[in-house]
Each structure stands twice: as structure tokens, then as C-alpha cells.
Design a protein around this motif. Structure first.
Motif, short mmCIF file in Angstrom:
data_model
loop_
_atom_site.label_atom_id
_atom_site.label_comp_id
_atom_site.label_asym_id
_atom_site.label_seq_id
_atom_site.Cartn_x
_atom_site.Cartn_y
_atom_site.Cartn_z
N LEU A 150 0.82 -1.21 0.00
CA LEU A 150 0.00 0.00 0.00
C LEU A 150 0.86 1.26 0.00
O LEU A 150 0.50 2.26 -0.64
N LYS A 151 2.00 1.23 0.70
CA LYS A 151 2.90 2.39 0.69
C LYS A 151 3.43 2.63 -0.72
O LYS A 151 3.48 3.77 -1.18
N GLU B 53 2.04 1.69 -3.55
CA GLU B 53 0.93 2.17 -4.37
C GLU B 53 0.63 3.64 -4.08
O GLU B 53 0.38 4.43 -5.00
N ASN B 54 0.68 4.01 -2.81
CA ASN B 54 0.43 5.39 -2.41
C ASN B 54 1.48 6.33 -3.02
O ASN B 54 1.15 7.41 -3.52
N ASP B 55 2.75 5.91 -2.97
CA ASP B 55 3.82 6.73 -3.56
C ASP B 55 3.59 6.92 -5.06
O ASP B 55 3.76 8.03 -5.59
N LEU C 158 0.74 6.81 -6.66
CA LEU C 158 -0.42 7.69 -6.86
C LEU C 158 -0.07 9.15 -6.58
O LEU C 158 -0.54 10.05 -7.28
N GLU C 159 0.76 9.39 -5.57
CA GLU C 159 1.19 10.76 -5.29
C GLU C 159 2.01 11.33 -6.44
O GLU C 159 1.85 12.50 -6.81
#
Length: 125
Positions: A60-61, A63-65, A67-68
Motif C-alpha cells: 500500500l505504501k 501504491e500510495n507513492d 499515486l502521489e
């Protein structure tokens, strides 16, 4: 003879008590072994759950990076397109149709657009 019978009975009784003691010790040992195995299985499952949770957190980290980074890229693209549009609109002599609202087109966030649409729909009603 009565004395021999009494001794035999005492020996038999002590043998039975010893057998019961051995039996209860065997039962205790079996129960302890069974419990130890259950504890080992429980600890293995717990470690596996923890490991799976850590893997999911890392996924998830990542994926979050990504997306950011995508948000940053799209924000830059939006800024560029806004500048391009404003430059084109400034040099053009064409009038925009009244149905096109420049504030809506140039708003920075989706919430601005939604707020504007909500205001329009309420004023129409």
C-alpha cells in the motif's frame, strides 16, 4: 498364612497405586505435549499473519507513492494546459459561449467544480 495374604494384598495395592500414578503422569505428559504443539501452531500462525500484514502495508505504501507521483504529474499537466488555454484565450478574438464558465474550467479542485455545479443547480430551481 494370614500374614502372607496381607502382604500380598499390600503389594498388589501399592502396585495399583503406582500404576495409577504412572497413568496420571502419562496423561499429564500427553496433555503437556499436546498443548506445546498447539502453542507452536498458534505462534506460527501469528508470525504468518504479522508477515502478511507487513507485506500489505509495504504494498500500500508503494501504491500510495505511485499515486502521489501521478497526482504531481497531472497537476503539472493541468497547470500547463491552463496557461496554454489562457494564452490562447487572450490572443483570440473569439467570444466564449455563455454556457462555458471560465471559473469552472480553471478551478484547481474537483470540490470547486462540485460547489459551482451545486450553486448553479440551486439557483435554477
Amino acid at each position: 498364612m494370614a500374614r502372607k495374604n496381607k502382604e500380598n494384598k499390600n503389594m498388589a495395592l501399592s502396585s495399583m497405586l503406582r500404576d495409577e500414578g504412572d497413568s496420571s503422569e502419562d496423561d499429564y505428559r500427553r496433555k503437556r505435549d499436546k498443548n506445546n504443539q498447539a502453542v507452536k501452531r498458534s505462534r506460527v500462525k501469528s508470525r504468518m499473519r504479522t508477515q502478511q500484514t507487513l507485506q500489505r502495508v509495504n504494498q500500500l505504501k508503494t501504491e500510495n507513492d505511485m499515486l502521489e507521483e501521478k497526482i504531481k504529474l497531472l497537476s503539472k499537466e493541468l497547470g500547463f494546459l491552463k496557461e496554454l488555454f489562457m494564452a490562447q484565450a487572450g490572443t483570440s478574438q473569439i467570444e466564449l459561449p455563455k454556457s462555458v464558465d471560465l471559473k469552472t474550467l480553471l478551478s484547481d479542485t474537483t470540490s470547486d467544480i462540485l460547489d459551482n455545479d451545486l450553486t448553479k443547480s440551486q439557483s435554477s430551481s
